[in-house]
Design an enzyme around this catalytic site. Structure first.
Site, PDB file in Angstrom:
ATOM      1  N   GLU A  27       0.842  -1.208   0.000  1.00 45.99           N
ATOM      2  CA  GLU A  27       0.000   0.000   0.000  1.00 45.99           C
ATOM      3  C   GLU A  27       0.868   1.246   0.000  1.00 45.99           C
ATOM      4  O   GLU A  27       1.808   1.363   0.786  1.00 45.99           O
ATOM      5  CB  GLU A  27      -0.901  -0.008   1.231  1.00 45.99           C
ATOM      6  N   SER A 120     -11.214   0.453  -5.685  1.00 40.76           N
ATOM      7  CA  SER A 120     -10.889   0.940  -7.030  1.00 40.76           C
ATOM      8  C   SER A 120     -12.077   0.994  -7.975  1.00 40.76           C
ATOM      9  O   SER A 120     -11.993   0.600  -9.136  1.00 40.76           O
ATOM     10  CB  SER A 120      -9.757   0.108  -7.651  1.00 40.76           C
ATOM     11  N   ASP A 166      -3.856   0.472  -9.300  1.00 40.85           N
ATOM     12  CA  ASP A 166      -5.276   0.185  -9.461  1.00 40.85           C
ATOM     13  C   ASP A 166      -5.615  -0.121 -10.910  1.00 40.85           C
ATOM     14  O   ASP A 166      -6.336  -1.080 -11.216  1.00 40.85           O
ATOM     15  CB  ASP A 166      -6.115   1.371  -8.970  1.00 40.85           C
TER      16      ASP A 166
END
Length: 376
Positions: A27, A120, A166
């Site tokens: 992340e 997303s 994403d």
């Protein structure tokens, strides 16, 4: 449901889909040239599309306000479109900016990717438009090319300085696999992830706390990482080796050091997770997830009380590990759970939320699914 023909007056040329994603680990590493490990969700944005010859882009969504948004393709520019329509419009603009003189189209959208949940939904919308335009205009673009154009649309047209994970996940993930992605050169590898065969489930807990990455917080984090890399004389934080981390932290301002600590240790967690998957030791992912959440909470500071509670309640109820997934400031948590413990973990999280006075979370199990594709 309102169908395409009732909105646009004729039948569509085809129907396309692009999924949302869950990131297992990695992340805030993508805009630092680091490593990520996402899977595509079965939840997807779908688009029925028909090309137009008059230069108009007409957009309608089942999740919208019941109105058609009508735009002139030649007039598209950053800041010219508001609301959800800026995501598909931005992709058309990005294609034209890249030299592909695509025209208008009629779009009918329907998405079951939860919005604002860190899954997303915006990338799914971008990627379904990109995939449809590639097919309809026979554009010489691969999946990674489309992902980069979709990212450019979100960066330059929408105004969110996101990394490429994403869009790459939505375009390039495959059914039954996790995607190992190096975001510096977009080298990718599919790693089998059949959790069910090992008696495991990946539980997604949507806290229903909505986040908006365009509110400036995301941009501040990215700018902080870039400033830290500059101070350390690095092209990106990905280039800081774990063994050099302690020395680097001593050389940085107090407000930047925790960001660097997260990025460097998170990249290492991705490599650890990939090694576990390669070895078939899926249960070993649990502690990696929990360590990742602690870093997001304490160093990167993008968690919130609801995501922290979901993680702690899940782990206390028997989950092997759990962490916030997505950009943060709300959104979703993932928990790696044994099949026999799944019901108890879900019940424990719901009970904890009720006791805290939070809205009831939405839960579902995620399986690695297919990336963007034409349906018909």
């Amino acid at each position: 449901m309102t169908d395409f023909q009732s909105v646009h007056g004729a039948a569509p040329t085809g129907v396309w889909a692009a999924p949302g994603r869950v990131n297992l680990i990695g992340e805030h590493t993508d805009y630092n040239d680091g490593f990520v490990l996402p899977i595509a969700l079965p939840h997807a944005a779908k688009a029925a599309v028909r090309l137009r010859t008059d230069g108009l882009l007409r957009l309608w969504s089942e999740q919208g306000d019941g109105q058609v948004t009508e735009l002139e393709v030649e007039g598209l520019a950053p800041g010219s479109v508001e609301g959800w329509a800026k995501y598909p419009a931005g992709v058309v603009w990005a294609l034209r900016e890249a030299g592909y003189l695509v025209g208008g189209a009629d779009f009918w959208f329907d998405s079951d990717v939860p919005g604002g949940a860190g899954l997303s939904s915006s990338a799914a919308l971008e990627c379904v438009v990109a995939t449809a335009y590639r097919d309809l205009y026979d554009l010489p673009l691969g999946n990674a090319d489309l992902a980069q154009l979709a990212q450019y649309a979100e960066n330059a047209f929408v105004g969110v300085p996101c990394g490429v994970m994403d869009q790459m996940a939505s375009m390039c993930c495959s059914e039954g696999n996790a995607l190992v992605l190096d975001t510096r050169d977009l080298t990718q590898r599919q790693v089998p992830l059949d959790l069910a065969a090992r008696g495991l489930r990946l539980l997604v807990i949507d806290t229903r706390v909505k986040h908006d990455l365009a509110d400036g917080a995301y941009a501040e984090l990215r700018a902080g990482c870039e400033k830290a890399a500059e101070l350390l004389g690095l092209a990106a934080l990905r280039d800081l080796a774990p063994e050099d981390l302690a020395d680097a932290l001593d050389r940085l301002p107090d407000e930047l050091a925790p960001l660097v600590a997260h990025v460097v240790t998170e990249d290492a967690r991705v490599e650890q997770a990939v090694a576990l998957l390669d070895a078939g030791e899926f249960a070993g992912l649990g502690p990696v997830l929990t360590a990742g959440h602690a870093s997001l909470r304490d160093d990167y500071r993008v968690s919130c009380p609801e995501t922290d509670l979901a993680v702690s309640a899940a782990v206390e109820a028997g989950a092997l590990g759990a962490r916030m997934t997505g950009g943060g400031f709300g959104g979703s948590v993932i928990a790696l759970v044994g099949e026999q413990e799944l019901a108890a973990v879900e019940a424990a999280v719901r009970a904890a939320f009720e006791a805290a006075g939070y809205a009831e979370p939405r839960t579902f199990t995620a399986v690695p699914s297919a990336g963007a594709r034409r349906l018909s």
